[in-house]
Design a protein around this motif. Structure first.
Motif, short mmCIF file in Angstrom:
data_model
loop_
_atom_site.label_atom_id
_atom_site.label_comp_id
_atom_site.label_asym_id
_atom_site.label_seq_id
_atom_site.Cartn_x
_atom_site.Cartn_y
_atom_site.Cartn_z
N HIS A 119 6.11 11.66 1.11
CA HIS A 119 4.76 12.19 1.16
C HIS A 119 3.88 11.31 0.27
N LEU A 120 2.62 11.15 0.66
CA LEU A 120 1.72 10.28 -0.12
C LEU A 120 1.67 10.65 -1.61
N ASP A 121 1.71 11.98 -1.87
CA ASP A 121 1.60 12.45 -3.26
C ASP A 121 2.84 12.12 -4.09
N GLN A 122 3.92 11.77 -3.40
CA GLN A 122 5.17 11.48 -4.15
C GLN A 122 5.19 10.05 -4.66
N ILE A 123 4.19 9.28 -4.24
CA ILE A 123 4.27 7.85 -4.51
C ILE A 123 3.35 7.44 -5.64
N CYS A 124 3.84 6.62 -6.56
CA CYS A 124 2.90 6.06 -7.53
C CYS A 124 2.94 4.53 -7.44
N LYS A 125 1.74 3.97 -7.46
CA LYS A 125 1.60 2.54 -7.26
C LYS A 125 1.35 1.85 -8.60
N LEU A 126 2.32 1.07 -9.00
CA LEU A 126 2.19 0.31 -10.25
C LEU A 126 2.36 -1.16 -9.90
N ALA A 127 1.63 -1.58 -8.85
CA ALA A 127 1.88 -2.89 -8.26
C ALA A 127 0.71 -3.85 -8.31
N GLN A 157 11.21 1.64 -4.79
CA GLN A 157 10.40 2.17 -3.69
C GLN A 157 11.04 3.39 -3.05
N LYS A 158 12.37 3.37 -2.98
CA LYS A 158 13.07 4.53 -2.40
C LYS A 158 12.75 5.77 -3.22
N GLN A 159 12.46 5.55 -4.52
CA GLN A 159 12.11 6.68 -5.38
C GLN A 159 10.60 6.89 -5.46
N GLY A 160 9.87 6.21 -4.60
CA GLY A 160 8.41 6.43 -4.53
C GLY A 160 7.63 5.66 -5.58
N ILE A 161 8.22 4.61 -6.13
CA ILE A 161 7.48 3.83 -7.14
C ILE A 161 7.30 2.39 -6.64
N ILE A 162 6.05 1.98 -6.53
CA ILE A 162 5.79 0.63 -6.03
C ILE A 162 5.50 -0.29 -7.23
N THR A 163 6.31 -1.33 -7.35
CA THR A 163 6.09 -2.32 -8.41
C THR A 163 5.85 -3.66 -7.71
N ARG A 164 5.95 -4.77 -8.44
CA ARG A 164 5.70 -6.05 -7.79
C ARG A 164 6.81 -7.05 -8.08
N ALA A 165 7.52 -7.41 -7.02
CA ALA A 165 8.49 -8.50 -7.15
C ALA A 165 7.72 -9.80 -7.01
N PRO A 170 0.82 -1.21 0.00
CA PRO A 170 0.00 0.00 0.00
C PRO A 170 0.86 1.27 0.00
N ILE A 171 0.32 2.31 -0.61
CA ILE A 171 1.01 3.60 -0.71
C ILE A 171 1.40 4.11 0.69
N GLU A 172 0.45 4.00 1.64
CA GLU A 172 0.67 4.53 2.99
C GLU A 172 1.88 3.86 3.65
#
Ligand SMILES: Cc1ncc(COP(=O)(O)O)c(C=O)c1O
Length: 366
Positions: free
Chosen positions: A33-41, A323-331, A22-24
């Protein structure tokens, strides 16, 4: 005696499903910050739900003090007219995941075998284990479901076969013709579940209704979580023969699908234009990602869904770096350790992902 000793021993060995982060959680972990994160997971629709669906959901809030229509009458009638099947040929689920579980409750007993591809959507295996059945994972050469190999794996213990097409996480799909031939070759004691979670991303998805009409033991699953953009509301459905549906209806909770989800799903089905636009934007997004990956010399599998399976060499390492750069992917699990699944985002999100991948290039393996 502690609680674990009192538990069904199967539960103690049950693997736990690992959802997209989750983004949170990522915000907390990396101080972002929540707005810095994009979820592509999680293969969600980055453009969201149709306005009609959201309006319908908002309107339904006025009646949240009432239980929902447990039979899902209105929605099922709509589905029946769209698929040209009887209203007694549909069952609604709390996400299509719930229907996978209902199949387990209805059909599986210890000793039964459940066939699925080695790199298929993982929930099939989890449900088999939960019910005490044996998951049999069939090799997928080229990361595609090989229906000949699947047919060879069928034996007298096989009870359920799952085929997702397009498949998650590989994005690969099987043709209508090969699926029809496969299903017609199955012995009578086998049930075939066709998981169409990503069907709307195909220009012409395979039609299994002739098989249902012929009396084959087929159940098809659809979801509102993907192209319809209603993942948070948890709603999906299954369709098949009346007898199949009647059995599944027996196993579900009386109010398994909430009223807001039912209303939103009805609204979503009114908005064909939104679905068409999202399909087109997704195709553009796939192309953008594919070109970007090629430029970075990262291998990937051509995808027919709303995500792409890339092969950077160290999936988990890159997952953490991104993730450190605010991008969530899926391993993914050990059998796909060199891979990373990337959900298609908006043009801007895809661009951000590709830029971040370029930055982290140094950690790519072979
Ligand atoms: C192949 C496949 N089937 C089913 C599902 C479950 O969808 P839901 O329970 O949200 O309807 C997913 C979700 O990612 C999926 O990828």
């Amino acid at each position: 005696m502690n609680l674990s000793q009192l538990a069904n021993p199967r539960i103690l060995d049950q693997p736990v499903y690992e959802p997209g982060k989750p983004i949170e959680e990522v915000a907390r972990e990396y101080g972002l910050h929540l707005d810095q994160i994009c979820k592509l997971a999680s293969n969600e629709n980055p453009w969201g739900a149709s306005k009609l669906a959201k309006e319908a959901a908002r309107t339904s809030l006025e009646k949240v003090h009432l239980y929902p229509d447990g039979s899902g009458h209105q929605l099922i009638n709509k589905l029946s007219s769209l698929h040209l099947l009887g209203s007694d040929q549909f069952v609604l689920g709390n996400g299509s995941n719930e229907i996978i579980e209902l199949l387990g409750h209805v059909f599986l007993q210890p000793g039964d075998e459940v066939l699925c591809g080695k790199h298929a959507f993982v929930v099939y295996k989890l449900v088999a284990l939960l019910m005490g059945a044996k998951p049999v994972e069939v090799e997928m050469p080229g990361l595609t479901h090989d229906l000949h190999k699947m047919r060879q794996a069928v034996n007298e213990h096989t009870k359920l076969i799952f085929l997702p097409s397009p498949n998650n996480p590989t994005g690969t799909a099987n043709t209508e013709e090969e699926i029809h031939t496969f299903v017609r070759s199955l012995p009578e004691h086998v049930i075939f579940c066709f998981d169409e979670a990503y069907a709307e991303y195909l220009d012409s998805p395979p039609d299994l209704r002739p098989l249902i009409e012929e009396g084959r033991k087929v159940i098809c699953l659809r979801t509102f979580s993907k192209i319809h953009g209603l993942a948070a509301l948890r709603i999906g459905y299954g369709y098949g023969a009346q007898e199949m549906i009647a059995l599944l209806q027996r196993a579900r909770q009386p109010f398994n699908v909430n009223a807001i989800a039912q209303a939103a799903a009805l609204g979503a089905l009114e908005d064909d234009l939104w679905v068409t636009q999202c399909r087109k934007r997704n195709a553009d997004g796939l192309e953008q990602l594919a070109k970007g990956l090629e430029a970075l010399e990262i291998e990937y599998l051509p995808s027919q869904a709303n995500f792409i399976l890339s092969k950077p060499g160290d999936g988990r390492g890159l997952f953490t770096e991104l993730q450190k750069q605010g991008i969530i992917t899926r391993a993914l699990g050990p059998s796909l350790a060199p891979y990373l699944r990337l959900s298609v985002g908006t043009e801007e999100e895809n661009h951000r992902l590709l830029t971040a991948l370029e930055k982290t290039r140094t950690i790519f393996g072979a």
